[in-house]
Design a protein around this motif. Structure first.
Motif, short mmCIF file in Angstrom:
data_model
loop_
_atom_site.label_atom_id
_atom_site.label_comp_id
_atom_site.label_asym_id
_atom_site.label_seq_id
_atom_site.Cartn_x
_atom_site.Cartn_y
_atom_site.Cartn_z
N ILE A 6 52.87 31.21 20.83
CA ILE A 6 51.26 31.01 20.53
C ILE A 6 50.86 31.90 19.21
O ILE A 6 49.90 31.44 18.56
CB ILE A 6 50.40 31.37 21.80
N ARG A 7 51.36 33.16 19.41
CA ARG A 7 50.89 34.12 18.48
C ARG A 7 51.26 33.30 16.83
O ARG A 7 50.23 33.62 15.92
CB ARG A 7 51.44 35.44 18.66
N LYS A 8 52.30 33.12 16.73
CA LYS A 8 52.89 32.52 15.56
C LYS A 8 51.89 31.23 15.11
O LYS A 8 51.43 31.08 14.08
CB LYS A 8 54.18 32.27 15.41
N LEU A 9 51.73 30.52 16.23
CA LEU A 9 50.69 29.38 15.90
C LEU A 9 49.26 29.67 15.48
O LEU A 9 48.94 29.09 14.62
CB LEU A 9 50.75 28.45 17.13
N GLN A 10 48.83 30.80 16.13
CA GLN A 10 47.53 31.46 15.59
C GLN A 10 47.35 31.80 14.41
O GLN A 10 46.39 31.59 13.41
CB GLN A 10 47.34 32.29 16.78
N GLN A 37 56.59 36.85 7.18
CA GLN A 37 57.61 37.03 8.18
C GLN A 37 57.68 36.02 9.43
O GLN A 37 58.38 35.34 9.96
CB GLN A 37 57.90 38.37 8.66
N GLN A 38 56.41 36.29 9.98
CA GLN A 38 55.96 35.59 11.44
C GLN A 38 56.09 33.91 10.98
O GLN A 38 56.56 33.18 11.92
CB GLN A 38 54.88 35.68 11.87
N LEU A 39 55.59 33.58 9.96
CA LEU A 39 55.78 31.87 9.61
C LEU A 39 57.10 31.72 9.15
O LEU A 39 57.34 30.59 9.62
CB LEU A 39 54.57 31.91 8.58
N THR A 40 57.82 32.54 8.55
CA THR A 40 59.12 32.05 8.27
C THR A 40 59.81 31.82 9.57
O THR A 40 60.77 31.00 10.05
CB THR A 40 59.66 33.16 7.32
N ASN A 41 59.77 32.78 10.62
CA ASN A 41 60.27 32.67 11.85
C ASN A 41 59.89 31.52 12.74
O ASN A 41 60.67 30.79 13.15
CB ASN A 41 60.19 33.90 12.89
N ARG A 65 50.89 20.72 9.51
CA ARG A 65 49.53 20.11 9.93
C ARG A 65 49.57 19.28 11.16
O ARG A 65 48.78 19.07 12.01
CB ARG A 65 48.87 19.08 8.82
N LEU A 66 50.97 18.53 11.38
CA LEU A 66 51.19 17.92 12.72
C LEU A 66 51.37 18.80 13.73
O LEU A 66 50.69 18.67 14.86
CB LEU A 66 52.43 17.13 12.52
N VAL A 67 52.02 19.81 13.52
CA VAL A 67 52.12 21.08 14.68
C VAL A 67 50.76 21.48 14.96
O VAL A 67 50.45 21.77 16.20
CB VAL A 67 53.01 22.16 14.05
N LEU A 68 49.77 21.75 13.99
CA LEU A 68 48.63 22.35 14.30
C LEU A 68 47.76 21.27 15.19
O LEU A 68 47.03 21.71 15.93
CB LEU A 68 47.90 22.67 13.15
N ARG A 69 47.88 19.98 14.74
CA ARG A 69 47.18 18.91 15.29
C ARG A 69 47.34 19.15 16.82
O ARG A 69 46.41 18.93 17.59
CB ARG A 69 47.27 17.43 14.79
N HIS A 70 48.64 19.26 17.27
CA HIS A 70 48.80 19.27 18.68
C HIS A 70 48.67 20.48 19.14
O HIS A 70 48.34 20.88 20.52
CB HIS A 70 50.50 18.93 19.00
N ALA A 71 48.67 21.78 18.43
CA ALA A 71 48.41 22.97 18.93
C ALA A 71 47.03 23.21 19.17
O ALA A 71 46.69 23.95 20.14
CB ALA A 71 48.87 24.16 17.84
#
Length: 307
Positions: A6-10, A37-41, A65-71
């Motif tokens: 969740i933190r990386k998605l935020q 680094q967090q976004l690379t992970n 954008r697909l990932v965030l749509r679901h997130a």
């Protein structure tokens, strides 16, 4: 299956909103290198590129954008969870199970539930009608959270399992037929009814209370009829079959009889609440107890005036 963080998605969501890694880092109080680094992970975890270079900046890929749509649905649900948890912690949500004797259900619990619907609709009260012995068994077993009973039937103050709380001193008034000669008499005293037929149960606490009150007034009551339910007792009084001592809680809202206060000599029964020791610190339970106290105070102040 991807192990979503969740933190990386935020962080990814904030990058979409702020536009740059530097602005994202400032918003989240992180360093730009930590954001990168967090976004690379995160990209490694989901197995697809999430960012692509655009001059000196980066932009989100279609996969990001697909990932965030679901997130977004996840973030929305987490916001709801935060709100509900905050309400729970402040006594504005939760479930409280109450075991109470029938008169208390009608006079205390039902008005309290109505009040809670207005002030704390997230607090759900589950009611179980139960006499004292059963109510305290349920309380000890964890099947109810709060038990209401008469003080005389409650566990002793020294019982380490429970905390007792005084709710109400419930006065006993005399129920008379509407056409009784003393229905409008001033300064009615119990001794004036010594020659009447009395209606009360053949045994049990209410029989003891009625006999004790009459004997304290100087006479032994003549039992004309035996009944234990207030509906039956008041119906018989209304029909002119006798008189009865009736708790004010039991008479609230019931017409057809004349209720007379006995003044200083009137007997009183005490209604108490009990909870498992330590549980009174629970926010929802504390809120319910507070509303019970308010309802009890209204009764004590003579919300229904007796002439």
């Amino acid at each position: 299956m991807v192990d979503w963080d969740i933190r990386k998605l935020q962080i990814l969501r904030t990058l979409r909103e702020r536009g740059t890694v530097t602005a994202t880092a400032e918003a989240l109080r992180m360093t730009p290198s930590a954001v990168s680094q967090q976004l690379t992970n995160l990209a490694k975890q989901v197995g697809v590129p999430l960012l692509e270079a655009q001059g000196r900046r980066v932009r989100l890929t279609d996969a990001a954008r697909l990932v965030l749509r679901h997130a977004e649905a996840v973030f929305e649900q987490l916001e709801r969870a935060d709100a509900e948890l905050a309400a729970y912690l402040h006594g504005e949500a939760g479930e409280v199970r109450v075991g109470a004797f029938s008169t208390a259900v009608r006079a205390l619990v039902v008005p309290a539930v109505r009040a809670l619907r207005e002030t704390a609709p997230g607090v759900v009260v589950r009611v179980r009608e139960a006499e004292a012995s059963e109510a305290y068994e349920l309380l000890a077993a964890g099947e109810v959270d709060l038990a209401l009973s008469l003080a005389a039937q409650a566990p002793t103050v020294g019982d380490a399992r429970f905390t007792r709380l005084q709710l109400l001193a419930d006065p006993l008034d005399v129920a008379l037929p509407p056409d009784h000669e003393l229905a409008t008499a001033e300064g009615l005293r119990l001794a004036q009814l010594a020659g009447e037929d009395w209606i009360f149960g053949g045994s049990g606490p209410w029989s003891d209370i009625t006999r004790g009150a009459c004997e304290a007034a100087g006479f032994s009551p003549r039992q004309g009829h035996s009944a234990s339910g207030w509906t039956a007792i008041l119906a018989m009084v209304e029909a002119g079959m006798g008189v009865a001592l009736v708790p004010r809680m039991a008479a609230v809202g019931r017409g057809g009889v004349v209720m007379r206060e006995l003044g200083e000599e009137r007997p009183v029964r005490h209604v108490v609440a009990a909870v498992r020791r330590g549980s009174e610190a629970g926010a929802a339970l504390e809120r319910v107890l507070s509303v019970f106290r308010d309802v009890a105070a209204g009764l004590a102040q003579g919300a229904r005036r007796i002439p």
